[in-house]
Design a protein around this motif. Sequence first.
Motif, short mmCIF file in Angstrom:
data_model
loop_
_atom_site.label_atom_id
_atom_site.label_comp_id
_atom_site.label_asym_id
_atom_site.label_seq_id
_atom_site.Cartn_x
_atom_site.Cartn_y
_atom_site.Cartn_z
N GLY A 66 0.63 -1.14 -0.04
CA GLY A 66 0.07 -0.09 0.00
C GLY A 66 0.78 1.38 -0.03
O GLY A 66 0.22 2.39 -0.16
N ALA A 67 2.09 1.30 0.16
CA ALA A 67 2.96 2.17 -0.05
C ALA A 67 2.86 2.85 -1.54
O ALA A 67 3.40 3.96 -1.72
CB ALA A 67 4.28 2.12 0.45
N TYR A 167 -1.16 15.56 -6.86
CA TYR A 167 -0.76 14.70 -7.80
C TYR A 167 -0.33 13.34 -7.32
O TYR A 167 -0.14 13.28 -5.93
CB TYR A 167 0.56 15.34 -8.37
N ASP A 168 -0.47 12.17 -8.02
CA ASP A 168 -0.04 10.95 -7.75
C ASP A 168 1.50 10.69 -7.59
O ASP A 168 2.13 9.91 -7.09
CB ASP A 168 -0.80 9.88 -8.20
N ILE A 169 2.06 11.38 -8.57
CA ILE A 169 3.35 11.02 -9.11
C ILE A 169 4.21 12.46 -9.32
O ILE A 169 3.51 13.47 -9.79
CB ILE A 169 3.80 10.40 -10.50
N VAL A 189 13.57 8.03 -6.28
CA VAL A 189 14.27 8.08 -4.96
C VAL A 189 13.10 7.98 -3.92
O VAL A 189 11.99 8.56 -3.92
CB VAL A 189 14.81 9.64 -4.64
N ASN A 190 13.34 6.82 -3.18
CA ASN A 190 12.26 6.57 -2.10
C ASN A 190 12.68 7.10 -0.68
O ASN A 190 13.85 6.94 -0.36
CB ASN A 190 12.18 4.97 -1.92
N VAL A 226 7.80 3.30 -9.65
CA VAL A 226 6.67 3.94 -8.85
C VAL A 226 5.74 3.10 -8.49
O VAL A 226 5.09 3.14 -7.35
CB VAL A 226 6.22 5.18 -9.52
N PHE A 227 5.60 1.98 -9.21
CA PHE A 227 4.39 1.26 -9.09
C PHE A 227 5.10 -0.28 -8.22
O PHE A 227 4.40 -1.41 -8.47
CB PHE A 227 3.58 0.57 -10.46
N ASP A 228 6.13 -0.05 -7.75
CA ASP A 228 6.73 -1.12 -7.18
C ASP A 228 7.19 -2.35 -8.09
O ASP A 228 7.40 -3.56 -7.54
CB ASP A 228 5.66 -1.94 -6.13
N LEU A 229 7.94 -1.97 -9.15
CA LEU A 229 8.36 -2.94 -10.13
C LEU A 229 9.73 -2.89 -9.97
O LEU A 229 10.51 -1.89 -9.82
CB LEU A 229 8.03 -2.71 -11.53
N PRO A 230 10.46 -4.10 -9.97
CA PRO A 230 11.93 -4.07 -9.84
C PRO A 230 12.73 -3.77 -11.18
O PRO A 230 12.33 -4.04 -12.03
CB PRO A 230 12.18 -5.51 -9.27
#
Length: 412
Positions: A66-67, A167-169, A189-190, A226-230
């Motif tokens: 959910g992050a 904004y989402d991004i 950057v997280n 941004v969508f948790d893809l590696p």
Amino acid sequence: MPRQQTPGGVERYRVRSTAAAFTSLTALAAMSLVAGPAVAQQRGPGPCALERTSAHHSLGLDTWNGAYPKPLRTLDAVMVFLSFPDAAPAVSPQALTADYFPATSDFFARASYGKFHLVPHPQQRWIRMPKPSTAYGIKRDWEARDRAAYLRDAVAAADPVVDFSRYDIVYFVADPNAPGVDSDATKVVNFDRPLRADGSDLRRIVTVFERHPPDRNVLAHETGHVFDLPDLYHRPSDGKGDWDTYVGDWDVMGSQFGMAPDLFAWQKWKLGWLGPGQVDCVQHGSTLHTLQPVGQPSPTGAIGGTRLAVVRTGPGSAVAVEARGAAGNDDETCSEGVLVYKVRNEAASGGGPVEVLDGHPDTEACWDRSVYPPLADAPLQAGEAYTVPGEGIRIEVADRTPSGAYTVKITT
């Protein structure tokens, strides 16, 4: 993403991997694909959906982190253009916007079969940073202190004119001609602790330092994070050598230069773009599957056919089988067929969560365009079979239907 500096944007490879000796490929002059009596096939996630782990960008997909925003709706992205006191921008924000859009939005619209829309909101003028570009030490492996200073200054400079809560991004696009800007430093950057602006938490920001024009598909790659893809590429420990040995051209998260950059069906399953009716979970025996190519558009209102077959091979691993063809984001591919790959949920981003298995280990293809020719001809063609090393899983391709789908028999 790594840069591969050759005239065509790719490196050339002349050496075949010794892994070829460990594969089993049989050309089948005539094949009879009749499923045996013990057919155990489940549609939907079922037992083949690997669990999400604590690995960074884990490819486990039983739950969503959910992050991260899930791209199943319209998401709004702001583009903020940053200039510096030590350089006068030579290009306009409008020209830089055109470098990335609508191409990036179109990439995701095709990849998601229309389920996700990325809407850019570019600012129309440059926002001045308080320090020269050379003061921030911008580079690929950025010092955390310098990176934090850059982001704090950028948010503070933009805040008077940008309402971040809308904004989402967030994309921060630096003047590509400023002397301290390094194009290899583009990344997401997280934050361990979110930055706060306009009453909203900023958990991650895409920092763009690209040249003008930029690398092809670079923003699609970074937005994937941004969508948790590696990251699916292999980064050599010394920074030298082959970066594309894991997946070659076959996913934009492996290479932004790839000829067939659409996301693997596994990644689309994780993002929610493939539903239960489009994934076959294979358990035991012999099963038949009709696989539509990943990049082939779905008819309006239709489920779009099966796109993925999965065999669970352990608590944290699976073998995935999908079809790839010259359609959608893959329209420039030089090889079509049935692609086989391994997935590991405990492998972190950049640590090999996906490994493409080479269906033709003794040959390679597309020297003029491929980022890694040894895997450019990895897909199996009609009349061919492959046994996954160490797993006893056999994939046989019977034919290709008039619609472009492949008839595949999987025996476990």
